[in-house]
Design an enzyme around this catalytic site. Structure first.
Site, PDB file in Angstrom:
ATOM      1  N   LYS A  78       0.984  -1.208  -0.180  1.00 20.16           N
ATOM      2  CA  LYS A  78       0.182   0.100   0.133  1.00 20.16           C
ATOM      3  C   LYS A  78       0.917   1.432   0.100  1.00 20.16           C
ATOM      4  O   LYS A  78       0.671   2.222  -0.404  1.00 20.16           O
ATOM      5  CB  LYS A  78      -0.988  -0.036   1.152  1.00 20.16           C
ATOM      6  CG  LYS A  78      -1.824   1.198   1.447  1.00 20.16           C
ATOM      7  CD  LYS A  78      -2.794   1.063   2.535  1.00 20.16           C
ATOM      8  CE  LYS A  78      -3.863   2.585   2.584  1.00 20.16           C
ATOM      9  NZ  LYS A  78      -4.793   2.242   3.783  1.00 20.16           N
ATOM     10  N   HIS A 119     -10.575 -29.632 -34.696  1.00 20.48           N
ATOM     11  CA  HIS A 119     -11.078 -28.289 -34.136  1.00 20.48           C
ATOM     12  C   HIS A 119     -12.067 -28.916 -33.161  1.00 20.48           C
ATOM     13  O   HIS A 119     -13.170 -28.216 -32.906  1.00 20.48           O
ATOM     14  CB  HIS A 119     -12.001 -27.641 -35.209  1.00 20.48           C
ATOM     15  CG  HIS A 119     -10.872 -27.449 -36.474  1.00 20.48           C
ATOM     16  ND1 HIS A 119      -9.988 -26.465 -36.242  1.00 20.48           N
ATOM     17  CD2 HIS A 119     -10.918 -27.475 -37.802  1.00 20.48           C
ATOM     18  CE1 HIS A 119      -9.381 -26.180 -37.340  1.00 20.48           C
ATOM     19  NE2 HIS A 119     -10.174 -26.818 -38.371  1.00 20.48           N
TER      20      HIS A 119
END
Length: 520
Positions: free
Chosen positions: A134, A277
């Site tokens: 922070k 596919h």
């Protein structure tokens, strides 16, 4: 400058701490880390000297103290902050090196207890990391040993660490703590589901994955992509495969191979699945894997070209020789003989993968995820083949052979894109019609493909499977013309009667599964 070091993963930490000490940086440390550094001859300030309070509760409490967190969170350019910590006799901490209790490693151990897992939930570590991150404009915080060199390099060159680097490190911290907390949440949710014996879709869900590799590109060259794996995952899937030969797998390779593997797991006999596919184009089962391969190849020798072959048995010399007659992208098997590898490696671009536990199915708590714009769809994995006994709905009952053919086709159609039709006979897929916008087109496609490759006579006595019900009798009409004698479908249409009457007219045996297998 002061550095606080407290790590579970001690990779490179002694060397890093020595470099800090040589640069005149004071080192604060805790527990096992402190001991290791002192044994290496590094001067260390014990955490209790800073907090004025002893470590307690078997080390559960040691860094949760204002003398630590005020030293981390004080904004150096804020005069009030600096005056306050001066009045409180608190010295700023400029570098934090923390990695967390090994929660992941603990839950991955065989037979781990819930108590052991919970004891490895870090509290002080994430709190320090969050405080330091922070305040990244003033504090450098490191969770990854790979970043030690960056810190030492900048300190030696500039006597400080750049804000750009601190921002990068802070970003990495919150990724790290989010991943850590997600693992804990996922573990506890699964433990709760076990205890309550029920599945739960929580009000909020946070998922975490670890990167396996960056991809060259995604489905298309203009799309960036990467491959990630679940931390706690089922064995026998592509994330655990070992590549023996060929260039790296692409995004499409992974997606397509996954589809082939999922279908392969439905079979116990020696079986080959060929996919293109992500749709099956040839499936064969037999008493030996060579015969299974020849069945899968002959089912559709056109579509298998450039496709993917997966096997649930070792690939031997005979199978390898056949595979090498055409271009195959990928071969996955539990093992290869030495001669088979020699043959297959003669082709530079073929990818060869070994996958242990290749027949393993998903566990009962597995989920299927699909990203949609602005959201995520989550469902249970479709682990079932049948829910109930087959219901014979026609005047003629199917023979035992027809039932076997129907079940083979049912397995195949489960993994064809919906709307899907699969035709099978003698443990071989004959034709597959996947992903059509209506069922009659899928039916015609499957019949036409089978006829093209194997001759129209092959369809006589074959079985047809549909992933969902027939809305009209037209598919039955097409099947009858082709010589198909058995149909398996979910049933449930308001026009089921039409399809049943058509089957009775042509002497086709039809069974209902009373469950569907949509695959979108």
């Amino acid at each position: 400058m002061r550095a606080l070091i407290s790590v579970s993963d001690k990779t490179g930490i002694v060397e890093f701490a020595k470099e800090l000490a040589n640069l005149g940086i004071e080192i604060i440390s805790t527990g096992g880390t402190s001991k290791k550094l002192e044994e290496a001859g590094i001067n260390v300030i014990g955490i209790s000297e800073i907090t004025g309070f002893p470590e307690c509760l078997d080390g559960r409490v040691k860094t949760l103290h204002p003398n630590i967190h005020a030293g981390l969170l004080a904004i150096r350019d804020n005069k009030d902050h600096m005056n306050q910590i001066k009045e409180l006799n608190i010295t700023p901490i400029d570098i934090v090196v923390v990695n967390l209790y090994p929660f992941k490693e603990t839950i991955l151990k065989e037979g781990v207890t819930r108590e052991e897992a919970i004891e490895n939930i870090d509290i002080g570590g994430p709190t320090m990391l969050r405080s330091a991150a922070k305040n990244f404009q003033d504090v450098s915080v490191i969770v990854d040993p790979k970043d030690y060199a960056i810190i030492i390099g900048e300190l030696k060159e500039n006597k400080k660490i750049s804000k750009k680097t601190n921002f990068y490190l802070a970003k990495k911290v919150f990724e790290h703590t989010a991943h850590y907390d997600s693992l804990i949440a996922d573990y506890l949710r699964k433990e709760y589901e076990k205890e309550e014996n029920k599945k739960e879709f929580p009000e909020t869900i946070t998922l975490t994955f670890e990167k396996v590799q960056d991809m060259r590109y995604g489905e298309n060259p203009h799309q960036a992509a990467a491959f990630y794996k679940e931390v706690v995952r089922d064995k026998g899937f592509l994330t655990d495969a070992i590549q023996l030969h060929g260039k790296a797998l692409s995004y499409n390779n992974i997606n397509d191979t996954n589809g082939a593997l999922e279908l392969l797991k439905e079979f116990d006999k020696p079986t080959i699945v060929a996919c293109k596919h992500a749709n099956p184009c040839g499936v064969g089962s037999a008493d030996d894997i060579y015969e299974a391969y020849m069945k899968a190849y002959n089912a559709d020798p056109v579509s298998i070209f450039g496709g993917i072959v997966v096997s649930n048995r070792e690939i031997d010399e005979r199978v390898a020789t056949e595979i090498n007659k055409i271009f195959i992208e990928i071969v996955v098997a539990p093992s290869f003989t030495e001669k088979a590898l020699e043959i297959l490696k003669a082709k530079k671009n073929i990818r060869l993968l070994i996958l242990d536990n290749i027949t393993n199915k998903y566990s009962t708590d597995a989920y299927d995820l699909k990203k949609v714009g602005g959201g995520l769809l989550i469902q249970e994995v479709d682990n079932l083949l049948l829910q109930d006994e087959l219901e014979v709905v026609t005047d003629r009952k199917p023979t035992e052979k027809e039932i076997a053919d129907m079940m083979f086709a049912w397995k195949v159609v489960k993994y064809a894109k919906s709307n899907g039709i699969a035709i099978a006979k003698d443990e071989t897929s004959l034709g597959v019609g996947p992903g059509q916008v209506n069922r009659i087109w899928a039916c015609k496609q499957a019949i036409e493909h089978a006829g093209e490759h194997l001759g129209v006579d092959i369809l006589k006595g074959a079985a047809l499977a549909s992933d969902a019900f027939f809305p009209f009798s037209d598919s039955v009409e097409e099947a009858a013309k082709a010589g198909i004698t058995a149909i398996i479908q979910p049933g449930g249409s308001i026009r089921d009667k039409d399809s049943i009457e058509a089957c009775n007219k042509y002497g086709i045996a039809m069974v209902f599964t009373k469950m569907r297998h949509f695959r979108h």
